[in-house]
Motif scaffolding. Structure first.
Motif, PDB file in Angstrom:
ATOM      1  N   GLY A  84     -30.835 -35.677   7.601  1.00  0.00           N
ATOM      2  CA  GLY A  84     -29.467 -36.194   8.347  1.00  0.00           C
ATOM      3  C   GLY A  84     -28.428 -36.589   7.559  1.00  0.00           C
ATOM      4  N   PHE A  85     -28.924 -37.458   6.405  1.00  0.00           N
ATOM      5  CA  PHE A  85     -27.973 -37.962   5.432  1.00  0.00           C
ATOM      6  C   PHE A  85     -27.547 -36.759   4.507  1.00  0.00           C
ATOM      7  N   VAL A  87     -27.358 -33.476   5.538  1.00  0.00           N
ATOM      8  CA  VAL A  87     -26.479 -32.675   6.220  1.00  0.00           C
ATOM      9  C   VAL A  87     -24.883 -33.538   6.328  1.00  0.00           C
ATOM     10  N   ILE A  88     -24.871 -34.837   6.529  1.00  0.00           N
ATOM     11  CA  ILE A  88     -23.743 -35.471   6.587  1.00  0.00           C
ATOM     12  C   ILE A  88     -22.825 -35.528   5.151  1.00  0.00           C
ATOM     13  N   GLY A  89     -23.931 -35.696   3.942  1.00  0.00           N
ATOM     14  CA  GLY A  89     -23.191 -35.590   2.802  1.00  0.00           C
ATOM     15  C   GLY A  89     -22.441 -34.488   2.443  1.00  0.00           C
ATOM     16  N   TRP A  91     -21.644 -32.022   4.499  1.00  0.00           N
ATOM     17  CA  TRP A  91     -20.447 -31.641   5.419  1.00  0.00           C
ATOM     18  C   TRP A  91     -19.072 -32.574   4.899  1.00  0.00           C
ATOM     19  N   SER A  92     -19.573 -33.779   4.595  1.00  0.00           N
ATOM     20  CA  SER A  92     -18.271 -34.719   4.078  1.00  0.00           C
ATOM     21  C   SER A  92     -17.613 -34.007   2.702  1.00  0.00           C
ATOM     22  N   GLN A  95     -15.648 -31.089   3.831  1.00  0.00           N
ATOM     23  CA  GLN A  95     -14.565 -31.295   4.273  1.00  0.00           C
ATOM     24  C   GLN A  95     -13.582 -32.004   3.298  1.00  0.00           C
TER      25      GLN A  95
END
Length: 561
Positions: A84-85, A87-89, A91-92, A95
């Motif tokens: 999860g981290f 994927v979030i990283g 994605w961040s 962006q």
């Protein structure tokens, strides 16, 4: 003493023989015990040879199973957390990169900015086999709706009149956005233009309301399409006409929204009018396109007194001795001349283009201050990226949010003859060369095209690597010029060879092994040599076009926009 021991054994022997033997107590389930006070438990019984009973769930095994379950849950939670981290990283970072490449106004909400970035990224995505204009159009439409919603991003928007204005075939007119900031207005304009671009791409698409799938209109089965095109293998079943409707709004909906909105600049409205006119040309509506070109030219001439307009209102030719034309007027006249040329009105288009080229060549040269390097190149470049200044700048770029770019020039003042304008001159040479070549002046048309290629290639060698606008203009001009030059030279060379073959007599020989053919091949004509020159210039130009991007240092390339 020995006698005493012997008498004791003889005395006790009869007593031992008279007693019955005591049975052995076995710890089994069916054993008969002397006393029933102690309960018989299965896990305390001793297994016999014929009855295999074992204790599978011992205390130690319970502890082991509990620990294994705990460790399994623990490492599963760790794995999902790491995933999860990650994927979030990712994605961040994505962006952040998109925000620097496609900046959005900071006053917009998070969701609006996110969807606008994805919509603008769509036409440039390389992970798509082909551009998905359906997705782009949905995101652009959603952004426009959020910006026009007074409860989300449209606080402060005002209708032009009470109740708004309705245009037949178009819908609601624009709004009064003068109360909004310039970044908000510019972002709204970009969203409308992106929606118009998606509408043009989806003009021949329909959506099946029962399945919510988009199909080309030529594949619809119904009375209005008696010969539908077949659906590709593996695709969904062709839709029925009664279940279909237009997949997206018409392009004029977005263009007229821009042209009727109060708050956009003259250049923004002029660009929208030119884009709409080009779309009308594509739809084979020359009269409507001409009216739109006139509208664009009037927008470009706003603020100029009628007596000071630098072009003739009937012939659209720039007059000698008049005031220097602005950038907007030059762009509008160039597009209008191209429209005239596409509709075979060469007698009108060619003088307009020649007058524009003459006006561009007479533009003032850029001053030394204006032609200097930008602020981020003021210092001498360092060979090592690990300098204090580079590290500090990189940290600032990573920590601080990217600033929204300043507003582009309004185009109301005359341009200077910098690198970009010289590339525009090369593009004009291409237009003039095509028109002259099509009007039977082939040698003159090829000469104009050759001059355009030389000018564009020369400017590419002189360009600043950070001047992206001029670089893109010269790149497109050089690519188009080489293609036109190659086609012109190839056609002239083919005609030259055919003419030479008809004029030169040939001698018949056995099996064609020798004769006059070899003599003709040995003498290359003028246009054959020109064709070879074009091929060499194309090969050399490919090396220039591939080396346009300056290499980034390992540190400065992080989140490079």
């Amino acid at each position: 003493m020995q006698r005493r021991i012997l008498f004791r054994r003889l005395f006790l022997l009869p007593a031992l023989k008279s007693k019955t033997p005591t049975p052995i107590r076995l710890l089994i389930r069916n054993a008969r015990l002397a006393s029933q006070a102690r309960p018989q438990l299965p896990f305390l019984s001793t297994p016999l040879a014929g009855n295999h009973q074992f204790r599978y769930l011992t205390t130690e095994r319970k502890r082991w199973l509990v620990r294994e379950v705990y460790l399994g849950l623990k490492f599963t939670a760790y794995a999902w957390a790491i995933l999860g981290f990650t994927v979030i990283g990712y994605w961040s970072v994505q962006q952040e990169w998109l925000e620097r490449k496609y900046p959005t106004p900071h006053e917009w909400g998070f969701v609006t900015r996110l969807r606008f970035r994805i919509a603008k990224w769509g036409p440039d995505r390389t992970d798509w086999v082909e551009t998905d204009w359906v997705v782009i159009g949905e995101y652009a439409q959603n952004v426009i709706e959020r910006l026009e919603d007074k409860n989300i991003e449209g606080a402060g928007l005002e209708d032009l009149t009470e109740g708004g204005i309705w245009i037949d075939g178009v819908g609601n007119a624009g709004y009064d956005i003068t109360a909004k900031s310039e970044p908000w207005r510019r972002g709204y304009y970009e969203a409308l233009m992106l929606g118009a671009q998606a509408a043009e791409q989806l003009d021949d698409q329909v959506v099946d309301k029962t399945r919510h799938l988009v199909f080309p209109a030529s594949t619809v089965v119904g009375p209005s399409n008696p010969n539908p095109k077949p659906i590709p293998f593996g695709a969904e079943k062709a839709p029925l006409e009664e279940n279909c409707e237009r997949a997206y709004a018409e392009p004029e909906t977005f263009y007229m929204r821009i042209l009727t909105t109060k708050g956009f600049s003259s250049r923004q409205k002029m660009d929208a009018a030119l884009a709409y006119a080009s779309w009308l040309d594509f739809k084979n509506l020359p009269e409507a396109a001409m009216r739109m070109y006139d509208w664009a030219l009037s927008l470009a001439s706003e603020g100029i007194p009628a007596t000071d307009v630098p072009y003739d209102r009937r012939s659209y030719i720039l007059q000698d001795g008049a005031r220097a034309p602005s950038t907007n007027i030059l762009n509008a006249l160039t597009a209008l001349a191209a429209h005239k040329a596409r509709n075979e009105d060469i007698s009108v288009a060619l003088p307009i283009l020649v007058s524009i080229l003459r006006a561009r060549r007479s533009l003032p040269e850029p001053s030394a201050k204006a032609s200097g390097q930008p602020f981020y190149q003021a210092e001498e470049p360092s060979e090592s990226p690990w300098t204090a200044g580079n590290v500090i700048n990189t940290v600032k770029r990573l920590v601080a949010p990217p600033t929204y770019p300043p507003a582009p020039p309004s185009g109301e003042s005359p341009p200077v003859r910098d690198a970009k304008e010289r590339c525009e001159e090369a593009a004009l040479n291409l237009y003039i060369g095509e028109i002259i070549y099509a009007s039977k002046g082939r040698e003159d048309g090829l000469a104009w095209t050759r001059e355009a290629v030389d000018l564009a290639e020369e400017q590419l060698h002189k360009l600043n690597p950070f001047d992206t606008d001029a670089k893109q203009t010269c790149k497109e001009c050089l690519t188009s010029g080489l293609e036109n030059w190659a086609k012109m030279a190839a056609r002239l060379a083919r005609e030259e060879r055919e003419k030479e073959a008809q004029s030169t007599p040939t001698t018949s020989t056995w099996f064609g092994l020798w004769g006059g053919d070899g003599k003709r091949e040995a003498t290359a004509g003028r246009w054959a040599a020109e064709e070879a020159v074009v091929k060499e210039r194309t090969r050399r130009a490919q090396e220039i076009l591939e080396d346009l991007e300056a290499p980034n240092t390992p540190l400065s390339s992080v989140f490079a926009a």
